[in-house]
Enzyme design. Structure first.
Site, mmCIF file in Angstrom:
data_model
loop_
_atom_site.group_PDB
_atom_site.id
_atom_site.type_symbol
_atom_site.label_atom_id
_atom_site.label_comp_id
_atom_site.label_asym_id
_atom_site.label_seq_id
_atom_site.Cartn_x
_atom_site.Cartn_y
_atom_site.Cartn_z
ATOM 1 N N CYS A 130 -5.628 4.056 -1.845
ATOM 2 C CA CYS A 130 -6.988 3.779 -2.197
ATOM 3 C C CYS A 130 -8.570 4.942 -2.279
ATOM 4 C CB CYS A 130 -7.407 2.618 -1.125
ATOM 5 S SG CYS A 130 -9.175 1.588 -1.605
ATOM 6 N N HIS A 189 -3.656 -1.497 -2.491
ATOM 7 C CA HIS A 189 -3.171 -0.607 -0.588
ATOM 8 C C HIS A 189 -1.577 -1.727 -0.502
ATOM 9 C CE1 HIS A 189 -6.750 0.627 1.467
ATOM 10 N NE2 HIS A 189 -7.101 -0.161 0.507
ATOM 11 N N GLU A 249 0.220 -0.700 1.520
ATOM 12 C CA GLU A 249 0.575 -1.328 2.923
ATOM 13 C C GLU A 249 0.329 -2.381 3.347
ATOM 14 O OE1 GLU A 249 -3.360 -0.995 2.866
ATOM 15 O OE2 GLU A 249 -1.983 0.052 1.737
#
Length: 237
Positions: free
Chosen positions: A110, A209, A211
């Site tokens: 990001c 994202h 993660e």
């Protein structure tokens, strides 16, 4: 030995136990857990613009998400929707440029993708609704936008993603000009969602994202590249 993956961190007020609003170096646990599950050892890197010597002790770098970049870094005045942390900009640009000089494996998430872009001489759109006319990339506070990415065949990102092209994004800024990087993935509205540097071993930026879902495709690829870095470093010793 597990490769050591440095993760850039926020400094924000945080509260726990009897302590309230203490300035704290932190990242969401999703980042550290994604690195651990991929076989790496995560360490946090708070903002520090004195030097980049920590790169001597890590094998890969994650540029984490966070606030907007200072627009003066890409030749613009600050818009009304832009919120910056200049101390983090300075520290992370120092680390990133030194990491690129060393050909250290880098994953930008990001804000991290936007940092890669600015370091490569590119520029950003400061507020996407003004450009695109919609808010699908950040539907609401704490709400991820779910989209399908359009990827360039033969790119690193296409090989990593396979048939699952769903992305979960949360950003109000985006890449306008990628500079010297190559855009290899876009959203349906044409906004760049992936940048790569094919001249380096592993430099990848994604606007979403991975993660959050502990996506092994991305963190596994980073850890694999960092493992090669670690093996080479051990051989050099």
């Amino acid at each position: 030995m597990r490769p050591i993956i440095g993760i850039t961190s926020y400094v924000l007020p945080a509260s726990w136990g009897v302590w309230t609003d203490l300035p704290t170096a932190l990242v969401p646990h999703d980042y550290t857990e994604a690195v651990r599950l991929a076989g790496g050892r995560a360490v946090l890197l708070p903002p520090d613009d004195l030097d980049a010597d920590v790169l001597d002790r890590i094998d890969g770098l994650v540029l984490a998400g966070g606030p907007d970049l200072e627009p003066s870094l890409y030749g613009q005045d600050r818009g009304p929707h832009t919120v910056t942390h200049p101390d983090r900009d300075a520290a992370e640009l120092l680390l990133l440029r030194a990491a690129l000089d060393r050909d250290l494996p880098v994953l930008g998430v990001c804000r991290g993708m936007q940092l890669l872009t600015v370091a490569a001489g590119g520029s950003l759109h400061q507020h996407l609704p003004d450009v695109l006319g919609h808010e699908k990339h950040r539907p609401g506070p704490g709400v991820y936008g779910s989209q399908l990415a359009v990827l360039d065949p033969g790119s690193r990102i296409a090989a990593l993603m396979g048939e699952d092209l769903t992305i979960n994004c949360f950003h109000h800024q985006g890449v306008a000009d990628p500079g010297s990087l190559t855009v290899t993935g876009r959203a349906a509205d044409g906004l760049p969602e992936v940048v790569e540097d094919p001249e380096r071993r592993f430099v990848l930026g994604v606007q979403w994202h991975p993660e959050v879902s502990r996506d092994h495709r991305f963190f596994g690829a980073l850890v694999a590249a960092a493992s090669k870095e670690l093996t080479q470093a051990c051989a050099d010793r």
